[in-house]
Design a protein around this motif. Structure first.
Motif, PDB file in Angstrom:
ATOM      1  N   PHE A  74       0.872  -1.183   0.000  1.00 40.18           N
ATOM      2  CA  PHE A  74       0.000   0.000   0.000  1.00 40.18           C
ATOM      3  C   PHE A  74       0.908   1.231   0.000  1.00 40.18           C
ATOM      4  O   PHE A  74       1.779   1.349   0.852  1.00 40.18           O
ATOM      5  N   ASP A  75       0.725   2.133  -0.965  1.00 41.02           N
ATOM      6  CA  ASP A  75       1.483   3.399  -1.034  1.00 41.02           C
ATOM      7  C   ASP A  75       0.676   4.494  -0.348  1.00 41.02           C
ATOM      8  O   ASP A  75      -0.465   4.758  -0.727  1.00 41.02           O
ATOM      9  N   ALA A  76       1.270   5.151   0.638  1.00 43.38           N
ATOM     10  CA  ALA A  76       0.635   6.296   1.311  1.00 43.38           C
ATOM     11  C   ALA A  76       1.099   7.589   0.651  1.00 43.38           C
ATOM     12  O   ALA A  76       2.174   7.630   0.049  1.00 43.38           O
ATOM     13  N   PRO A  77       0.308   8.673   0.768  1.00 39.79           N
ATOM     14  CA  PRO A  77       0.671   9.930   0.108  1.00 39.79           C
ATOM     15  C   PRO A  77       2.084  10.423   0.397  1.00 39.79           C
ATOM     16  O   PRO A  77       2.785  10.892  -0.510  1.00 39.79           O
ATOM     17  N   VAL A  78       2.571  10.218   1.605  1.00 39.82           N
ATOM     18  CA  VAL A  78       3.878  10.782   1.989  1.00 39.82           C
ATOM     19  C   VAL A  78       5.019  10.099   1.234  1.00 39.82           C
ATOM     20  O   VAL A  78       6.147  10.607   1.197  1.00 39.82           O
ATOM     21  N   HIS A  79       4.723   8.971   0.585  1.00 40.62           N
ATOM     22  CA  HIS A  79       5.735   8.242  -0.192  1.00 40.62           C
ATOM     23  C   HIS A  79       6.330   9.128  -1.288  1.00 40.62           C
ATOM     24  O   HIS A  79       7.515   8.971  -1.636  1.00 40.62           O
ATOM     25  N   TRP A  80       5.543  10.044  -1.834  1.00 36.29           N
ATOM     26  CA  TRP A  80       6.070  10.863  -2.928  1.00 36.29           C
ATOM     27  C   TRP A  80       6.241  12.307  -2.505  1.00 36.29           C
ATOM     28  O   TRP A  80       5.514  12.780  -1.622  1.00 36.29           O
ATOM     29  N   VAL A  81       7.187  12.995  -3.124  1.00 40.92           N
ATOM     30  CA  VAL A  81       7.486  14.379  -2.720  1.00 40.92           C
ATOM     31  C   VAL A  81       6.238  15.268  -2.865  1.00 40.92           C
ATOM     32  O   VAL A  81       6.017  16.177  -2.061  1.00 40.92           O
ATOM     33  N   THR A  82       5.392  14.942  -3.816  1.00 38.55           N
ATOM     34  CA  THR A  82       4.174  15.753  -4.007  1.00 38.55           C
ATOM     35  C   THR A  82       3.171  15.542  -2.877  1.00 38.55           C
ATOM     36  O   THR A  82       2.259  16.330  -2.690  1.00 38.55           O
ATOM     37  N   GLY A  83       3.343  14.448  -2.139  1.00 35.19           N
ATOM     38  CA  GLY A  83       2.433  14.149  -1.017  1.00 35.19           C
ATOM     39  C   GLY A  83       3.133  14.267   0.329  1.00 35.19           C
ATOM     40  O   GLY A  83       2.649  13.764   1.340  1.00 35.19           O
TER      41      GLY A  83
END
Ligand SMILES: O=C(O)C(=O)c1ccccc1S
Ligand SMILES: [Mn+2]
Length: 258
Positions: A74-83
């Protein structure tokens, strides 16, 4: 009877069936391979602590070594710099872990072209046939890639130019993230982005747009072929790792029995 008793009776009588969408997690489970100079995650490793022996006479247990993004996860928003200001995996609300799901089947197209990309037109054509994408639900993207999941080379399907696995165009990823009511996207491949997404604009657009919009990703799903196009309920169980960017997850679907 209460609605929960009705559900239990439906499960007992198999009027509702449970479909496991999770890939078995073992040291050989394929993991993403980012190119140099980027760091990579680790495969699962079990480190035995004891097994009914002098280290522990009546018990067997292991330490586990795994990445957050190893196997079905499961990918959470904080995984990416935009999130980066979004939820970490422990902050994903529990009520979002049970949600409706639809299945968009592009296995035939992916078999013909491993670099196949889902476009807005494909989704709109699907909606014309099946109705709107689910508000607060999963768009599950069937590509048939689960058949490759026990052979890392086949699953990652890389050549000298990099991996060739189906995904979503940048335009479609932005539209799904910003103009549709879905909760997130689930895929059969190693990650929510296409194998060639490192060269897209922006790179890895599914991660960039969906996680940047506070939506989620699910990867390395199996058995999407056993789900109907509409009507399934998906239950996801990521570990609530405080500060984590994602987690290996058990993913189940409830479907109406035959
Ligand atoms: O989230 C993932 O598992 C994933 O696919 C990924 C992780 C890190 C960097 C790029 C990608 S594309
Ligand atoms: Mn991931």
């Amino acid at each position: 009877m209460s609605v929960l008793q009705d559900l239990l009776e439906a499960l007992r009588s198999r009027r509702v069936e449970v479909v496991d969408l999770t890939a078995p997690l073992h040291p050989g489970t394929p993991i993403l391979q980012l190119p140099e100079p980027f760091a990579n995650t680790i495969p699962l490793r079990l480190e035995e602590i004891s097994r009914y022996d002098d280290r522990g006479p009546a018990w067997y247990w292991n330490d586990i070594h795994t990445g957050e993004h190893t196997g079905t996860h499961f990918d959470a928003p904080v995984h990416w710099v935009t999130g980066r200001d979004g939820e970490d995996i422990s902050q994903v609300p529990a009520e979002r872990l049970v949600a409706p799901a639809v299945v968009l089947d592009f296995a035939a197209e992916s078999a013909k072209d491993p670099d196949f990309l889902l476009e807005i037109s494909h989704v709109r054509a699907w909606e014309a046939e099946h109705g709107p994408l689910p508000d607060g639900g999963w768009l599950l993207y069937r590509t048939g890639w689960d058949a490759r999941s026990e052979d890392a080379a086949q699953f990652l399907n890389a050549d000298e130019n990099g991996p060739h696995t189906p995904g979503i165009s940048a335009e479609c990823a932005r539209w799904l993230a910003e103009e549709t009511p879905i909760l997130g996207v689930g895929v059969e491949t190693v990650g929510t982005d296409a194998g060639g997404a490192h060269s897209f604009d922006p790179p890895f657009p599914c991660h960039s747009f969906l996680l940047g919009a506070g939506k989620y990703g699910l990867t390395q799903l199996q058995n999407l072929a056993r789900l109907p196009a509409t009507g399934a309920v998906v239950i996801t169980g990521p570990l609530p790792i405080v500060g984590g960017s994602g987690s290996p997850a058990r993913v189940l679907a409830l479907v109406e029995g035959e």
